[in-house]
Scaffold this active site. Structure first.
Site, PDB file in Angstrom:
ATOM      1  N   HIS A 156      28.595  -6.097  32.577  1.00  0.00           N
ATOM      2  CA  HIS A 156      28.629  -7.566  32.525  1.00  0.00           C
ATOM      3  C   HIS A 156      28.468  -8.137  33.927  1.00  0.00           C
ATOM      4  CE1 HIS A 156      30.526  -6.249  28.791  1.00  0.00           C
ATOM      5  NE2 HIS A 156      30.062  -7.370  28.278  1.00  0.00           N
ATOM      6  N   HIS A 195      28.108 -17.269  22.576  1.00  0.00           N
ATOM      7  CA  HIS A 195      28.787 -15.995  22.369  1.00  0.00           C
ATOM      8  C   HIS A 195      29.696 -15.980  21.149  1.00  0.00           C
ATOM      9  CE1 HIS A 195      30.605 -12.128  23.525  1.00  0.00           C
ATOM     10  NE2 HIS A 195      29.661 -12.021  24.423  1.00  0.00           N
ATOM     11  N   HIS A 246      21.309 -13.453  24.620  1.00  0.00           N
ATOM     12  CA  HIS A 246      22.655 -13.040  24.214  1.00  0.00           C
ATOM     13  C   HIS A 246      23.381 -14.194  23.508  1.00  0.00           C
ATOM     14  CE1 HIS A 246      26.023 -10.364  24.132  1.00  0.00           C
ATOM     15  NE2 HIS A 246      26.715 -10.914  25.113  1.00  0.00           N
ATOM     16  N   ASP A 259      25.315  -8.178  30.630  1.00  0.00           N
ATOM     17  CA  ASP A 259      25.504  -9.262  29.661  1.00  0.00           C
ATOM     18  C   ASP A 259      26.303 -10.435  30.247  1.00  0.00           C
ATOM     19  OD1 ASP A 259      24.410  -7.334  28.055  1.00  0.00           O
ATOM     20  OD2 ASP A 259      25.932  -7.492  26.481  1.00  0.00           O
ATOM     21  N   ASP A 260      26.220 -11.543  29.558  1.00  0.00           N
ATOM     22  CA  ASP A 260      27.097 -12.721  29.719  1.00  0.00           C
ATOM     23  C   ASP A 260      26.799 -13.584  30.947  1.00  0.00           C
ATOM     24  OD1 ASP A 260      28.259 -11.588  27.518  1.00  0.00           O
ATOM     25  OD2 ASP A 260      30.211 -11.199  28.432  1.00  0.00           O
TER      26      ASP A 260
HETATM   27 ZN    ZN Z   1      28.740 -10.525  25.649  1.00  0.00          ZN
END
Ligand code: ZN
Length: 488
Positions: free
Chosen positions: A455, A368, A364, A313-314
């Site tokens: 991540h 955020h 995603h 993620d991210d």
């Molecule tokens: Zn995240």
């Protein structure tokens, strides 16, 4: 004298209790600081060190990189993104602003007692980057802070940067005749407010005050391709920020030569991205045909094997994602990358690399945020804008949506057709930043059909991935994408 004496005990009690409260408050503040600084360990060091490693070639905005600082700590959740350049003065100014807002948030958390509920607090700082045709950049920061039901604050901040010269500039420095220009800006701004339906709720004295010809009122501005946009002062507790676009045809005569922009008549070919899409659609057919080439003969075998989906993620991130791709390649493994739209905008080439290596793409959101407290319009924009840029850049649509913090509800569900992608093994890599712990979280949690959360913005995750994959392979797992797990 007597009076003093009589007052003293009361005074003592007050003083003692004040001291106790103060001690308790500072202890709590310290705790918050600690948990948030562990949460953001890399980032606080990043806050001090980023200056030296700007990879100009990777960024869509030449010479600028995007830093993401995300805490999944349930007590202190935040998502902060900000730009950095190779110029210390600019970097310090941005970091100072971020620090101030973050400090506000932690202080507010400390002064409002915590209830037991989850994710009732949030700090989200996002920014947008605009390029003037002359190559200078404007950054507008939007920060949203929620403390349970007590506090909801919005803050707008802008920085204008001539990155070639490493100079930040005020609007006053970009007009020819400051005094005269100020009067004109004041007048134009007032006119614009009167014509703007969304600003009808502004009171007359507010309008008078915020458009008064003083430079403080025009401190926050950006230059886009079409206009000078002013962010006037406003009441922090209201949502209605007066955003005033002044198109270049109205203000060209005020601006210094380098900032004048000739306004074209109708633009005929303004959307080159659409052409891109068509060409991408056609070559999207090719990879389709050789999907799962190696799987065919051993399909039964694979079906009985244990499966695990690695998810990241991210990102994307120019360094960490690239390293992760190499490790995945070493194991001939496919994974799933849940990308932030804001980072795809900065690093389209890295997003493309992920797609070209055959991995699955996921959405995603753009900034955020905790979507369970966002308006339906915001939810829709966060998701659709991200899907759009992922497809524009990679030619592939994201397959699924992973809500930030894993937080979603019916209204989030209703704003997207994408499957919601959660996980069952949380490596907490954002928190411990430790390759050994990455492995032990996987060892303790993994089972057939697991979805593992990592991540791809932390170097420690790239450091630890090889050991994780070696362990999983030795224990009979095959690596599949999120959709392959989901479709079982
Ligand atoms: Zn995240």
């Amino acid at each position: 004298m007597r009076r003093e004496k009589r007052k003293l005990p009361i005074f003592d009690i007050i003083l003692t209790s004040l001291t106790l409260i103060l001690i308790a408050a500072s202890a709590y503040l310290l705790y918050l600081y600690k948990s948030s600084s562990t949460a953001a360990h890399d980032d606080s060091s990043a806050l001090d060190q980023v200056t030296s490693t700007i990879d100009e070639t990777n960024s869509n905005f030449k010479g600028i990189k995007i830093i993401s600082e995300i805490s999944n700590d349930k007590n202190v959740p935040f998502a902060i993104q900000y730009p950095q350049s190779s110029h210390t003065e600019f970097n310090d100014k941005v970091k100072k602003y971020i620090k101030k807002i973050k400090h506000d948030y932690l202080t507010n958390l400390a002064t409002h007692k915590q209830k037991q509920s989850e994710f009732t607090n949030e700090l989200n700082i996002s920014f947008e980057t605009f390029a003037h045709p002359n190559g200078t950049y404007s950054f507008v920061f939007l920060s949203n802070q929620h403390i349970q039901d007590y506090l909801k604050e919005t803050d707008i901040y802008t920085v204008h940067l001539n990155n070639d010269k490493g100079k930040m500039l005020t609007l006053k420095e970009l007009v020819n005749n400051p005094e005269e220009s100020l009067q004109r800006l004041s007048k134009l701004t007032k006119q614009q407010i009167e014509n703007d339906e969304t600003l009808q709720s502004m009171r007359l004295e507010e309008i008078e005050q915020y458009t008064k010809p003083v430079w403080e009122n025009f401190e926050h501005f950006i230059f886009t391709e079409e206009a000078l946009v002013l962010y006037l002062p406003y009441d922090k507790n209201k949502n209605n920020i007066p955003i005033i676009p002044l198109s270049y045809d109205k203000i060209n005569d005020l601006l210094v030569d380098d900032y004048k922009v000739q306004v074209k008549e109708e633009s005929e070919n303004e959307t080159p991205s659409k052409d891109d899409n068509t060409s991408k659609e056609s070559d999207a057919n090719a990879p389709d045909s050789n999907e799962n080439p190696s799987n065919e003969s051993t399909k039964d075998e694979l079906d009985s094997a244990k499966k695990v989906a690695l998810t990241f993620d991210d990102g994307p991130d120019p360094e960490v994602t690239t390293r992760i791709l190499k490790t995945l390649e070493k194991y001939d493994a496919k994974a799933t990358f849940f990308m932030l739209g804001s980072r795809v905008e900065y690093y389209p080439e890295i997003a493309k690399m992920v797609e070209e290596a055959g991995h699955e793409l996921g959405n995603h959101s753009w900034t955020h945020p905790d979507l369970t407290r966002a308006s339906t319009e915001k939810i829709y924009n966060e998701i659709s804008r991200t899907s759009q840029i992922i497809e524009e850049v990679t030619g592939e649509k994201p397959y699924s949506f992973r809500p930030p913090y894993g937080a979603f509800n019916d209204s989030v569900r209703q704003q997207t057709d994408l499957p919601i992608a959660l996980w069952d093994v949380d490596t907490l890599d954002w928190k411990h930043r430790n390759p050994q712990q990455l492995l032990s979280h996987v060892q303790n949690g993994v089972k057939d059909g697991s979805v593992i959360l990592m991540h791809d913005i932390h170097a420690s995750t790239a450091d630890g991935l090889d050991a994780v994959m070696a362990y999983l392979q030795e224990n009979g797992y095959t690596f599949v994408t999120f959709s392959e797990i989901e479709q079982q």
